[in-house]
Design a protein around this motif. Structure first.
Motif, PDB file in Angstrom:
ATOM      1  N   MET A   1     -38.696 -20.716 -47.887  1.00  0.00           N
ATOM      2  CA  MET A   1     -38.412 -21.480 -46.678  1.00  0.00           C
ATOM      3  C   MET A   1     -36.949 -21.918 -46.672  1.00  0.00           C
ATOM      4  N   PHE A   2     -36.452 -22.212 -45.501  1.00  0.00           N
ATOM      5  CA  PHE A   2     -35.056 -22.583 -45.316  1.00  0.00           C
ATOM      6  C   PHE A   2     -34.962 -23.949 -44.654  1.00  0.00           C
ATOM      7  N   VAL A   3     -34.165 -24.814 -45.237  1.00  0.00           N
ATOM      8  CA  VAL A   3     -33.909 -26.124 -44.662  1.00  0.00           C
ATOM      9  C   VAL A   3     -32.423 -26.222 -44.362  1.00  0.00           C
ATOM     10  N   VAL A   4     -32.090 -26.503 -43.107  1.00  0.00           N
ATOM     11  CA  VAL A   4     -30.698 -26.715 -42.710  1.00  0.00           C
ATOM     12  C   VAL A   4     -30.510 -28.206 -42.465  1.00  0.00           C
ATOM     13  N   THR A   5     -29.597 -28.810 -43.208  1.00  0.00           N
ATOM     14  CA  THR A   5     -29.277 -30.224 -43.038  1.00  0.00           C
ATOM     15  C   THR A   5     -27.823 -30.325 -42.590  1.00  0.00           C
ATOM     16  N   ALA A   6     -27.598 -31.058 -41.506  1.00  0.00           N
ATOM     17  CA  ALA A   6     -26.245 -31.192 -40.950  1.00  0.00           C
ATOM     18  C   ALA A   6     -25.892 -32.660 -40.800  1.00  0.00           C
ATOM     19  N   ASP A   7     -24.728 -33.025 -41.306  1.00  0.00           N
ATOM     20  CA  ASP A   7     -24.260 -34.412 -41.242  1.00  0.00           C
ATOM     21  C   ASP A   7     -22.977 -34.444 -40.414  1.00  0.00           C
ATOM     22  N   GLN A   8     -22.928 -35.301 -39.407  1.00  0.00           N
ATOM     23  CA  GLN A   8     -21.770 -35.333 -38.521  1.00  0.00           C
ATOM     24  C   GLN A   8     -20.512 -35.764 -39.260  1.00  0.00           C
ATOM     25  N   VAL A   9     -19.434 -35.049 -39.016  1.00  0.00           N
ATOM     26  CA  VAL A   9     -18.135 -35.344 -39.618  1.00  0.00           C
ATOM     27  C   VAL A   9     -17.484 -36.504 -38.864  1.00  0.00           C
ATOM     28  N   GLY A  10     -16.964 -37.473 -39.601  1.00  0.00           N
ATOM     29  CA  GLY A  10     -16.224 -38.569 -38.989  1.00  0.00           C
ATOM     30  C   GLY A  10     -17.040 -39.403 -38.034  1.00  0.00           C
ATOM     31  N   SER A  11     -18.300 -39.608 -38.347  1.00  0.00           N
ATOM     32  CA  SER A  11     -19.192 -40.298 -37.414  1.00  0.00           C
ATOM     33  C   SER A  11     -18.796 -41.749 -37.160  1.00  0.00           C
ATOM     34  N   ARG A  12     -18.079 -42.351 -38.094  1.00  0.00           N
ATOM     35  CA  ARG A  12     -17.697 -43.748 -37.901  1.00  0.00           C
ATOM     36  C   ARG A  12     -16.599 -43.921 -36.859  1.00  0.00           C
ATOM     37  N   THR A  13     -15.864 -42.864 -36.596  1.00  0.00           N
ATOM     38  CA  THR A  13     -14.761 -42.946 -35.631  1.00  0.00           C
ATOM     39  C   THR A  13     -14.994 -42.056 -34.412  1.00  0.00           C
ATOM     40  N   ASP A  14     -16.127 -41.374 -34.366  1.00  0.00           N
ATOM     41  CA  ASP A  14     -16.428 -40.448 -33.276  1.00  0.00           C
ATOM     42  C   ASP A  14     -17.682 -40.930 -32.548  1.00  0.00           C
ATOM     43  N   VAL A  15     -17.912 -40.367 -31.376  1.00  0.00           N
ATOM     44  CA  VAL A  15     -19.164 -40.660 -30.670  1.00  0.00           C
ATOM     45  C   VAL A  15     -20.323 -40.042 -31.443  1.00  0.00           C
ATOM     46  N   ASP A  16     -21.516 -40.557 -31.252  1.00  0.00           N
ATOM     47  CA  ASP A  16     -22.708 -40.024 -31.906  1.00  0.00           C
ATOM     48  C   ASP A  16     -23.113 -38.727 -31.207  1.00  0.00           C
ATOM     49  N   ARG A  17     -23.016 -37.621 -31.928  1.00  0.00           N
ATOM     50  CA  ARG A  17     -23.314 -36.314 -31.363  1.00  0.00           C
ATOM     51  C   ARG A  17     -24.712 -35.813 -31.738  1.00  0.00           C
ATOM     52  N   SER A  18     -25.447 -36.578 -32.521  1.00  0.00           N
ATOM     53  CA  SER A  18     -26.694 -36.080 -33.103  1.00  0.00           C
ATOM     54  C   SER A  18     -27.779 -35.823 -32.062  1.00  0.00           C
ATOM     55  N   ALA A  19     -27.963 -36.726 -31.116  1.00  0.00           N
ATOM     56  CA  ALA A  19     -29.039 -36.552 -30.146  1.00  0.00           C
ATOM     57  C   ALA A  19     -28.826 -35.300 -29.299  1.00  0.00           C
ATOM     58  N   ALA A  20     -27.591 -35.102 -28.836  1.00  0.00           N
ATOM     59  CA  ALA A  20     -27.296 -33.930 -28.010  1.00  0.00           C
ATOM     60  C   ALA A  20     -27.469 -32.644 -28.809  1.00  0.00           C
ATOM     61  N   MET A  21     -27.012 -32.633 -30.060  1.00  0.00           N
ATOM     62  CA  MET A  21     -27.151 -31.435 -30.876  1.00  0.00           C
ATOM     63  C   MET A  21     -28.608 -31.188 -31.256  1.00  0.00           C
ATOM     64  N   GLN A  22     -29.358 -32.245 -31.517  1.00  0.00           N
ATOM     65  CA  GLN A  22     -30.780 -32.093 -31.805  1.00  0.00           C
ATOM     66  C   GLN A  22     -31.488 -31.383 -30.653  1.00  0.00           C
ATOM     67  N   GLU A  23     -31.200 -31.819 -29.440  1.00  0.00           N
ATOM     68  CA  GLU A  23     -31.813 -31.203 -28.259  1.00  0.00           C
ATOM     69  C   GLU A  23     -31.369 -29.755 -28.102  1.00  0.00           C
ATOM     70  N   GLU A  24     -30.088 -29.504 -28.354  1.00  0.00           N
ATOM     71  CA  GLU A  24     -29.559 -28.145 -28.206  1.00  0.00           C
ATOM     72  C   GLU A  24     -30.172 -27.195 -29.221  1.00  0.00           C
ATOM     73  N   LEU A  25     -30.272 -27.615 -30.461  1.00  0.00           N
ATOM     74  CA  LEU A  25     -30.867 -26.768 -31.500  1.00  0.00           C
ATOM     75  C   LEU A  25     -32.334 -26.488 -31.203  1.00  0.00           C
ATOM     76  N   GLN A  26     -33.055 -27.502 -30.743  1.00  0.00           N
ATOM     77  CA  GLN A  26     -34.458 -27.310 -30.425  1.00  0.00           C
ATOM     78  C   GLN A  26     -34.634 -26.308 -29.285  1.00  0.00           C
ATOM     79  N   ARG A  27     -33.759 -26.420 -28.293  1.00  0.00           N
ATOM     80  CA  ARG A  27     -33.841 -25.508 -27.146  1.00  0.00           C
ATOM     81  C   ARG A  27     -33.529 -24.076 -27.553  1.00  0.00           C
ATOM     82  N   ARG A  28     -32.514 -23.912 -28.387  1.00  0.00           N
ATOM     83  CA  ARG A  28     -32.094 -22.562 -28.764  1.00  0.00           C
ATOM     84  C   ARG A  28     -32.990 -21.914 -29.815  1.00  0.00           C
ATOM     85  N   PHE A  29     -33.455 -22.714 -30.779  1.00  0.00           N
ATOM     86  CA  PHE A  29     -34.121 -22.133 -31.941  1.00  0.00           C
ATOM     87  C   PHE A  29     -35.564 -22.594 -32.140  1.00  0.00           C
ATOM     88  N   GLY A  30     -36.058 -23.420 -31.225  1.00  0.00           N
ATOM     89  CA  GLY A  30     -37.365 -24.035 -31.411  1.00  0.00           C
ATOM     90  C   GLY A  30     -38.494 -23.062 -31.685  1.00  0.00           C
TER      91      GLY A  30
END
Length: 205
Positions: free
Chosen positions: A1-30
Protein backbone atom coordinates in the motif's frame (compact mmCIF):
# COMPACT_ATOMS: atom_id res chain seq x y z
CA UNK A 1 0.00 0.00 0.00
CA UNK A 2 1.02 3.60 -0.56
CA UNK A 3 0.58 6.50 1.83
CA UNK A 4 1.19 10.04 0.60
CA UNK A 5 1.65 12.62 3.36
CA UNK A 6 1.96 16.29 2.42
CA UNK A 7 2.83 19.14 4.78
CA UNK A 8 2.34 22.73 3.64
CA UNK A 9 5.54 24.74 3.26
CA UNK A 10 5.69 28.00 5.20
CA UNK A 11 2.23 27.57 6.66
CA UNK A 12 2.86 30.08 9.43
CA UNK A 13 3.34 32.91 6.94
CA UNK A 14 1.06 31.69 4.13
CA UNK A 15 -2.67 31.20 3.76
CA UNK A 16 -4.01 27.76 4.70
CA UNK A 17 -4.04 25.77 1.46
CA UNK A 18 -4.98 22.39 2.94
CA UNK A 19 -8.76 22.48 2.52
CA UNK A 20 -8.60 23.49 -1.14
CA UNK A 21 -5.93 20.90 -1.92
CA UNK A 22 -7.81 18.20 -0.02
CA UNK A 23 -10.86 18.83 -2.19
CA UNK A 24 -8.77 18.93 -5.36
CA UNK A 25 -6.98 15.65 -4.63
CA UNK A 26 -10.25 13.94 -3.78
CA UNK A 27 -11.83 15.15 -7.01
CA UNK A 28 -8.90 14.10 -9.17
CA UNK A 29 -7.87 10.84 -7.52
CA UNK A 30 -10.80 9.77 -5.35
CA UNK A 31 -11.70 6.77 -7.53
CA UNK A 32 -8.24 5.29 -6.86
CA UNK A 33 -8.09 5.89 -3.10
CA UNK A 34 -8.93 3.40 -0.38
CA UNK A 35 -10.31 6.17 1.86
CA UNK A 36 -11.08 9.87 1.29
CA UNK A 37 -8.16 12.30 1.45
CA UNK A 38 -7.82 13.37 5.07
CA UNK A 39 -6.48 16.40 6.90
CA UNK A 40 -4.55 14.81 9.74
CA UNK A 41 -2.97 17.58 11.79
CA UNK A 42 -3.00 21.30 11.12
CA UNK A 43 -2.28 21.79 7.43
CA UNK A 44 -1.09 18.22 6.75
CA UNK A 45 -2.86 16.03 4.19
CA UNK A 46 -2.80 12.27 3.82
CA UNK A 47 -3.98 9.87 1.12
CA UNK A 48 -4.04 6.07 0.99
CA UNK A 49 -4.02 4.01 -2.20
CA UNK A 50 -3.13 0.56 -3.40
CA UNK A 51 -2.45 1.86 -6.91
CA UNK A 52 1.17 2.71 -7.78
CA UNK A 53 0.12 4.94 -10.67
CA UNK A 54 -2.25 6.92 -8.44
CA UNK A 55 0.48 7.27 -5.81
CA UNK A 56 2.89 8.59 -8.45
CA UNK A 57 0.34 11.04 -9.82
CA UNK A 58 -0.50 12.30 -6.33
CA UNK A 59 3.17 13.07 -5.74
CA UNK A 60 3.53 14.77 -9.13
CA UNK A 61 0.41 16.86 -8.62
CA UNK A 62 1.43 18.05 -5.17
CA UNK A 63 4.95 18.82 -6.35
CA UNK A 64 3.68 20.87 -9.27
CA UNK A 65 1.56 22.95 -6.89
CA UNK A 66 4.81 23.99 -5.23
CA UNK A 67 3.56 24.48 -1.68
CA UNK A 68 4.13 21.05 -0.13
CA UNK A 69 6.77 18.81 1.39
CA UNK A 70 5.78 15.35 0.17
CA UNK A 71 6.47 11.98 1.77
CA UNK A 72 5.65 8.66 0.09
CA UNK A 73 5.47 5.66 2.40
CA UNK A 74 5.29 2.09 1.12
CA UNK A 75 4.43 -0.95 3.20
CA UNK A 76 1.69 -2.79 5.03
CA UNK A 77 -1.50 -1.19 6.33
CA UNK A 78 -3.50 -2.76 9.12
CA UNK A 79 -6.87 -4.08 8.00
CA UNK A 80 -9.79 -3.82 8.24
CA UNK A 81 -9.45 -0.16 7.43
CA UNK A 82 -11.13 2.40 9.70
CA UNK A 83 -13.47 5.08 8.36
CA UNK A 84 -10.76 7.75 8.02
CA UNK A 85 -7.11 7.82 6.95
CA UNK A 86 -6.03 9.57 10.16
CA UNK A 87 -7.25 6.54 12.15
CA UNK A 88 -5.35 3.99 10.05
CA UNK A 89 -1.96 2.56 10.93
CA UNK A 90 0.72 0.20 9.69
CA UNK A 91 4.21 0.18 8.25
CA UNK A 92 3.28 2.38 5.29
CA UNK A 93 2.07 5.12 7.63
CA UNK A 94 5.22 5.02 9.74
CA UNK A 95 7.29 5.14 6.55
CA UNK A 96 5.28 8.12 5.25
CA UNK A 97 5.80 10.00 8.50
CA UNK A 98 9.56 9.50 8.25
CA UNK A 99 9.46 10.45 4.57
CA UNK A 100 7.60 13.75 4.97
CA UNK A 101 9.99 14.84 7.70
CA UNK A 102 12.95 14.02 5.44
CA UNK A 103 11.25 15.83 2.54
CA UNK A 104 11.42 19.13 4.41
CA UNK A 105 15.21 19.05 4.02
CA UNK A 106 15.42 17.39 0.61
CA UNK A 107 15.78 18.64 -2.96
CA UNK A 108 12.38 18.88 -4.67
CA UNK A 109 10.85 18.62 -1.16
CA UNK A 110 10.23 14.91 -1.71
CA UNK A 111 11.30 11.77 0.11
CA UNK A 112 10.35 8.10 -0.13
CA UNK A 113 10.55 5.53 2.62
CA UNK A 114 9.63 1.85 2.56
CA UNK A 115 8.77 -0.40 5.48
CA UNK A 116 11.43 -2.83 4.20
CA UNK A 117 13.81 -0.50 2.31
CA UNK A 118 16.30 -3.16 1.18
CA UNK A 119 13.96 -6.09 0.67
CA UNK A 120 13.92 -6.03 -3.13
CA UNK A 121 16.34 -5.94 -6.03
CA UNK A 122 16.35 -2.13 -6.04
CA UNK A 123 16.67 -0.36 -2.67
CA UNK A 124 14.10 2.27 -1.77
CA UNK A 125 16.79 4.97 -1.70
CA UNK A 126 17.54 4.38 -5.39
CA UNK A 127 13.86 4.57 -6.32
CA UNK A 128 13.63 7.82 -4.35
CA UNK A 129 16.52 9.23 -6.38
CA UNK A 130 14.79 8.44 -9.68
CA UNK A 131 11.52 10.04 -8.55
CA UNK A 132 13.40 13.12 -7.37
CA UNK A 133 15.10 13.49 -10.76
CA UNK A 134 11.70 13.50 -12.45
CA UNK A 135 10.42 16.12 -10.01
CA UNK A 136 13.45 18.34 -10.55
CA UNK A 137 13.03 18.08 -14.33
CA UNK A 138 9.40 19.16 -14.04
CA UNK A 139 10.31 21.95 -11.61
CA UNK A 140 12.29 23.67 -14.39
CA UNK A 141 9.24 23.86 -16.64
CA UNK A 142 7.89 27.34 -17.41
CA UNK A 143 4.20 28.31 -17.29
CA UNK A 144 4.26 28.42 -21.11
CA UNK A 145 5.69 24.90 -21.16
CA UNK A 146 2.97 23.67 -18.82
CA UNK A 147 0.31 25.20 -21.08
CA UNK A 148 1.52 23.13 -24.02
CA UNK A 149 2.05 19.96 -21.97
CA UNK A 150 -1.39 20.17 -20.38
CA UNK A 151 -3.05 20.44 -23.77
CA UNK A 152 -1.27 17.50 -25.41
CA UNK A 153 -1.73 15.34 -22.32
CA UNK A 154 -5.50 15.70 -22.67
CA UNK A 155 -5.21 14.07 -26.08
CA UNK A 156 -5.04 17.14 -28.28
CA UNK A 157 -2.68 17.12 -31.24
CA UNK A 158 0.09 19.68 -31.38
CA UNK A 159 -1.81 21.36 -34.21
CA UNK A 160 -4.93 21.69 -32.03
CA UNK A 161 -2.79 22.90 -29.11
CA UNK A 162 -1.34 25.57 -31.38
CA UNK A 163 -4.84 26.74 -32.31
CA UNK A 164 -5.90 26.92 -28.67
CA UNK A 165 -2.77 28.86 -27.67
CA UNK A 166 -2.81 31.09 -30.73
CA UNK A 167 0.74 30.18 -31.73
CA UNK A 168 2.35 28.19 -34.54
CA UNK A 169 2.77 24.40 -34.60
CA UNK A 170 6.52 24.97 -34.50
CA UNK A 171 6.19 27.11 -31.38
CA UNK A 172 4.21 24.35 -29.62
CA UNK A 173 6.87 21.83 -30.61
CA UNK A 174 9.57 24.14 -29.23
CA UNK A 175 7.68 24.57 -25.96
CA UNK A 176 7.35 20.80 -25.57
CA UNK A 177 11.06 20.27 -26.26
CA UNK A 178 12.06 22.95 -23.78
CA UNK A 179 9.66 21.46 -21.23
CA UNK A 180 11.30 18.04 -21.78
CA UNK A 181 7.83 16.59 -22.17
CA UNK A 182 9.02 13.53 -24.09
CA UNK A 183 11.51 12.60 -21.37
CA UNK A 184 8.84 13.16 -18.72
CA UNK A 185 6.31 11.06 -20.62
CA UNK A 186 8.84 8.23 -21.05
CA UNK A 187 10.01 8.31 -17.44
CA UNK A 188 6.66 8.23 -15.66
CA UNK A 189 5.76 4.59 -16.52
CA UNK A 190 9.19 3.49 -15.28
CA UNK A 191 8.69 5.42 -12.03
CA UNK A 192 5.31 3.73 -11.54
CA UNK A 193 6.86 0.29 -12.06
CA UNK A 194 9.68 1.04 -9.62
CA UNK A 195 7.25 2.19 -6.94
CA UNK A 196 5.04 -0.84 -7.57
CA UNK A 197 8.05 -3.13 -7.19
CA UNK A 198 8.71 -1.78 -3.70
CA UNK A 199 5.10 -2.53 -2.79
CA UNK A 200 5.39 -6.07 -4.09
CA UNK A 201 8.58 -6.55 -2.13
CA UNK A 202 6.80 -5.38 1.03
CA UNK A 203 3.90 -7.77 0.38
CA UNK A 204 6.29 -10.73 0.15
CA UNK A 205 7.76 -10.07 3.59
Amino acid sequence: MFVVTADQVGSRTDVDRSAAMQEELQRRFGDHLRLPVDQTAGDELQALTGDAEAATDLVLHLARDGHWSIGLGIGDVREPLPDAVRKATGGAFFAAREAVEAAKRAEARFALRAEHPDAGVLPAAEVEAVVRLLLLLRDRRTPQGWEAVDLVETGRTQKHAAEVLGISDAAVSQRLRTAMWSADDDARPAVVRLIASLDRDAARR
